[in-house]
Structure formats: C-alpha cells, structure tokens
Design a protein around this motif. Structure first.
Motif, PDB file in Angstrom:
ATOM      1  N   ASP A  18       2.820 -19.967   6.203  1.00  0.00           N
ATOM      2  CA  ASP A  18       1.547 -20.048   5.481  1.00  0.00           C
ATOM      3  C   ASP A  18       0.423 -19.347   6.246  1.00  0.00           C
ATOM      4  O   ASP A  18      -0.739 -19.743   6.158  1.00  0.00           O
ATOM      5  N   GLU A  19       0.790 -18.306   6.981  1.00  0.00           N
ATOM      6  CA  GLU A  19      -0.195 -17.485   7.675  1.00  0.00           C
ATOM      7  C   GLU A  19      -0.345 -16.160   6.930  1.00  0.00           C
ATOM      8  O   GLU A  19       0.632 -15.625   6.398  1.00  0.00           O
ATOM      9  N   PRO A  20      -1.567 -15.589   6.878  1.00  0.00           N
ATOM     10  CA  PRO A  20      -1.738 -14.302   6.185  1.00  0.00           C
ATOM     11  C   PRO A  20      -0.983 -13.196   6.916  1.00  0.00           C
ATOM     12  O   PRO A  20      -1.183 -12.991   8.112  1.00  0.00           O
ATOM     13  N   SER A  21      -0.100 -12.500   6.219  1.00  0.00           N
ATOM     14  CA  SER A  21       0.704 -11.453   6.850  1.00  0.00           C
ATOM     15  C   SER A  21       0.399 -10.072   6.282  1.00  0.00           C
ATOM     16  O   SER A  21       0.342  -9.092   7.019  1.00  0.00           O
ATOM     17  N   LYS A  22       0.217  -9.993   4.971  1.00  0.00           N
ATOM     18  CA  LYS A  22      -0.094  -8.725   4.327  1.00  0.00           C
ATOM     19  C   LYS A  22      -1.140  -8.946   3.240  1.00  0.00           C
ATOM     20  O   LYS A  22      -1.397 -10.085   2.845  1.00  0.00           O
ATOM     21  N   ALA A  23      -1.693  -7.839   2.783  1.00  0.00           N
ATOM     22  CA  ALA A  23      -2.644  -7.914   1.677  1.00  0.00           C
ATOM     23  C   ALA A  23      -2.496  -6.662   0.824  1.00  0.00           C
ATOM     24  O   ALA A  23      -2.419  -5.549   1.364  1.00  0.00           O
ATOM     25  N   PHE A  24      -2.402  -6.847  -0.486  1.00  0.00           N
ATOM     26  CA  PHE A  24      -2.396  -5.725  -1.411  1.00  0.00           C
ATOM     27  C   PHE A  24      -3.843  -5.314  -1.653  1.00  0.00           C
ATOM     28  O   PHE A  24      -4.675  -6.135  -2.051  1.00  0.00           O
ATOM     29  N   GLY A  25      -4.115  -4.034  -1.420  1.00  0.00           N
ATOM     30  CA  GLY A  25      -5.467  -3.537  -1.625  1.00  0.00           C
ATOM     31  C   GLY A  25      -5.523  -2.562  -2.786  1.00  0.00           C
ATOM     32  O   GLY A  25      -4.588  -1.789  -3.008  1.00  0.00           O
ATOM     33  N   THR A  26      -6.586  -2.612  -3.540  1.00  0.00           N
ATOM     34  CA  THR A  26      -6.812  -1.663  -4.626  1.00  0.00           C
ATOM     35  C   THR A  26      -8.227  -1.124  -4.511  1.00  0.00           C
ATOM     36  O   THR A  26      -9.142  -1.819  -4.069  1.00  0.00           O
ATOM     37  N   GLY A  27      -8.377   0.109  -4.905  1.00  0.00           N
ATOM     38  CA  GLY A  27      -9.689   0.739  -4.905  1.00  0.00           C
ATOM     39  C   GLY A  27      -9.901   1.509  -6.197  1.00  0.00           C
ATOM     40  O   GLY A  27      -9.041   2.317  -6.590  1.00  0.00           O
ATOM     41  N   ILE A  28     -10.996   1.268  -6.868  1.00  0.00           N
ATOM     42  CA  ILE A  28     -11.300   1.968  -8.111  1.00  0.00           C
ATOM     43  C   ILE A  28     -12.688   2.588  -8.004  1.00  0.00           C
ATOM     44  O   ILE A  28     -13.633   1.956  -7.505  1.00  0.00           O
ATOM     45  N   ASP A  29     -12.771   3.823  -8.423  1.00  0.00           N
ATOM     46  CA  ASP A  29     -14.034   4.557  -8.360  1.00  0.00           C
ATOM     47  C   ASP A  29     -14.991   4.009  -9.415  1.00  0.00           C
ATOM     48  O   ASP A  29     -14.724   4.073 -10.614  1.00  0.00           O
ATOM     49  N   VAL A  30     -16.118   3.451  -8.963  1.00  0.00           N
ATOM     50  CA  VAL A  30     -17.118   2.886  -9.881  1.00  0.00           C
ATOM     51  C   VAL A  30     -18.446   3.625  -9.727  1.00  0.00           C
ATOM     52  O   VAL A  30     -19.508   3.068 -10.012  1.00  0.00           O
ATOM     53  N   THR A  31     -18.357   4.884  -9.299  1.00  0.00           N
ATOM     54  CA  THR A  31     -19.579   5.662  -9.062  1.00  0.00           C
ATOM     55  C   THR A  31     -20.408   5.813 -10.328  1.00  0.00           C
ATOM     56  O   THR A  31     -21.632   5.604 -10.316  1.00  0.00           O
ATOM     57  N   GLU A  32     -19.755   6.172 -11.441  1.00  0.00           N
ATOM     58  CA  GLU A  32     -20.491   6.361 -12.690  1.00  0.00           C
ATOM     59  C   GLU A  32     -21.108   5.047 -13.155  1.00  0.00           C
ATOM     60  O   GLU A  32     -22.224   5.028 -13.682  1.00  0.00           O
TER      61      GLU A  32
END
Length: 313
Positions: free
Chosen positions: A272-286
């Motif tokens: 129950d320790e944090p081992s990985k994380a899924f990351g996402t990035g979306i361009d919200v410039t507009e």
C-alpha cells in the motif's frame, strides 16, 4: 591444610571468588553461544524456506554481494538469459553485456545504489534480454536479510515476469495517445519517467526524464510563475495522493510556452505504498486564451459601465 588455609585465606578467598566469577561467565557464554547457534539455525532455516517459497512461486532468484559488487544467479534464471552464474562489477557488467535495455539502465543503477546505501528493499521494472534475443519485462526486487542483531547478512534478488501487466499499460498509453492526450508512467521509487520518444520530443525538447521535479525546474522547462504549482504536483504524488492535478506552462522545442493540464493517478504496491503514477497531459492553451479573453472582456465591460455611470452624474 587447615593451617595452610588459615595462613593464606586472604589470598585464597579472593582467588576463589574470581574463579567462581569465571565459572559463571563461562556458563553464560556457553548458554549464549547455544542461543546464537539456535538463532543462526532458525535464521538459516527461514532463509532456506524463503528461497524455496520464492522458487516455487515462479520467481527467479539470485544473490547480490554489495561489498564485492557481484551477483550469483540461480540456474533457472541463468538458463533464461544465457549469462554467467557469477558476475562481478554488477550492475555495469549486465549493462555493458546488453542484458538490460539501454533505456532501463538508469533504473537498474538506481535500485542497486539504494541497496548499496543500506536500503532494506529496492525494486523497479525493466526489460531483460533473454536467450531468444527478445526483451522481456521483469519486476526486479532486492531484499536485505538481517541477523538477530540487526546486521545485514545477505541481499536476495528476485525477478518476476510482468509481460501481461506491461501489455495493459501499453494499451492504456496508446488509448490516451489516440484521444489526443500525451501519456506517460512515473516511477516514484526510482524517480524517473517512461514515455514514448515521439511524445517526449513533442512535449519538450531534451527534457530530462530523471530527478523530478527539480531537474525540470532547474532546466527552466516550466514557466517561472508556475514552478510552485509544478513542485506541489510531485509532492502530492510522492506522498501517496490518489490523484494530483496542475495546469502549468511547459516550454516546447521552439522555446515557446503552452498551457498543459497534467493529471496523475497513483498506483500502489502490495504494501500500500505509492510505486507508480499514470500521468496525462493535454494542451489547454486555447482554453486558457479564451478564458483570458473573456476575463479581459469582463474588465472592459466593467470599465465602460463605470464610465457611463460617471458621465451620467
């Protein structure tokens, strides 16, 4: 004899006391030695049982000797990768020998460095070249074994095949990419990012993939005004928040900045320790530009209303 005792009792009594103390000390040492032997026998039995359990679970097993920087592989693992059973200058010999994927060499060095520094455990995922010439995903784990006095006696290494898990992970990344979202995996334990090279080049030019978030901040890959928000994002992930989100400006290859909404979803290990994380990035410039235009229009309208009211009086 009685006359002799009477004559030398001042000497004999202390000597008898000393002899009695020596007998008591010797008896205690014998008893302690028996306890030590018993404890060592118990530890040896536990270690043997652990090895048997590991082998029967389908995991590969080896021994790591930090002082010698050497490993001894079990026969099963050796038959899989066709390496020597005894390897020195580890892990560099594995890396130089091409047994570890070049992109995963840093992860292996990080794990071994943690153990060399005295860590009780270290683990990570990497690709290992098997005798068929193919790369296979393995989850490597190093476990320190201690004696009854708390001194480390040995380090056991295990390798677990995780092809199915990695296939699922890859499908997740592909689905994100097809939806126009850049996706990656953050290895919390080893503090590095796994991402597609095309995404890496698109997202940012030569962005460091290790030492997050300081390496990115120090390299000015994040807008100065967004540094604190970016640092807080990784603080939340590392401490085990289930989700963490930040909207920051990231520098692209041409030197310009664009707004990205970065969201992390944390994955926990068996402890129950944090081992990985899924990351996402979306361009919200507009979207941000639209918000700024809307805010500017509100300010302009408010100013006009004030001018109208002032002129009416």
């Amino acid at each position: 004899p009685e006359t002799l005792y009477t004559k030398h009792k001042d000497v004999l009594l202390p000597m008898a006391g000393i002899f009695l103390l020596l007998l008591i000390w010797l008896a205690r040492e014998i008893r302690n030695n028996r306890r030590r032997k018993h404890m060592l026998a118990v530890l040896a039995a536990n270690s043997a049982m652990m090895r048997i359990a590991i082998t029967q679970s389908g995991l590969h097993l080896w021994e790591y000797f930090p002082q010698k920087k050497a490993v001894r592989l079990d026969k099963e693992f050796n038959s899989e990768i066709q390496s020597s059973t005894w390897l020195e200058n580890y892990p560099q010999c594995w890396i130089d020998g091409g047994y570890v994927h070049p992109d995963d060499a840093a992860a292996l060095r990080s794990m071994v460095s943690q153990i060399d520094a005295g860590a009780a455990e270290a683990y990570g995922d990497l690709r290992v070249r098997y005798s068929d010439g193919m790369w296979h995903w393995e989850r490597l784990r190093y476990i320190s074994i201690y004696d009854y006095q708390g001194q480390r006696t040995e380090v056991i290494g295990t390798a677990e095949k995780i092809e199915a898990y990695k296939a699922m992970e890859e499908r997740f990344l592909i689905s994100m990419k097809q939806s126009g979202i850049i996706a990656w995996v953050y290895d919390i334990h080893n503090n590095f990012i796994v991402t597609e090279k095309s995404d890496h080049q698109l997202f940012i030019h030569e962005m460091p993939l290790q030492g997050f978030p300081d390496s990115v901040i120090d390299g000015a890959y994040v807008h100065p005004d967004d540094v604190e928000a970016y640092r807080l994002l990784y603080t939340q992930v590392k401490r085990g928040d289930k989700t963490a989100e930040a909207t920051v400006r990231r520098r692209l290859r041409d030197g310009s900045y664009r707004w990205y909404r970065i969201i992390y979803t944390t994955i926990f290990d068996a402890d129950d320790e944090p081992s990985k994380a899924f990351g996402t990035g979306i361009d919200v410039t507009e979207q941000k530009r639209s918000e700024e235009r809307f805010a500017a229009e509100l300010r302009r309208t408010a100013a006009l209303e004030e001018e109208t009211l002032a002129s009416s009086y």
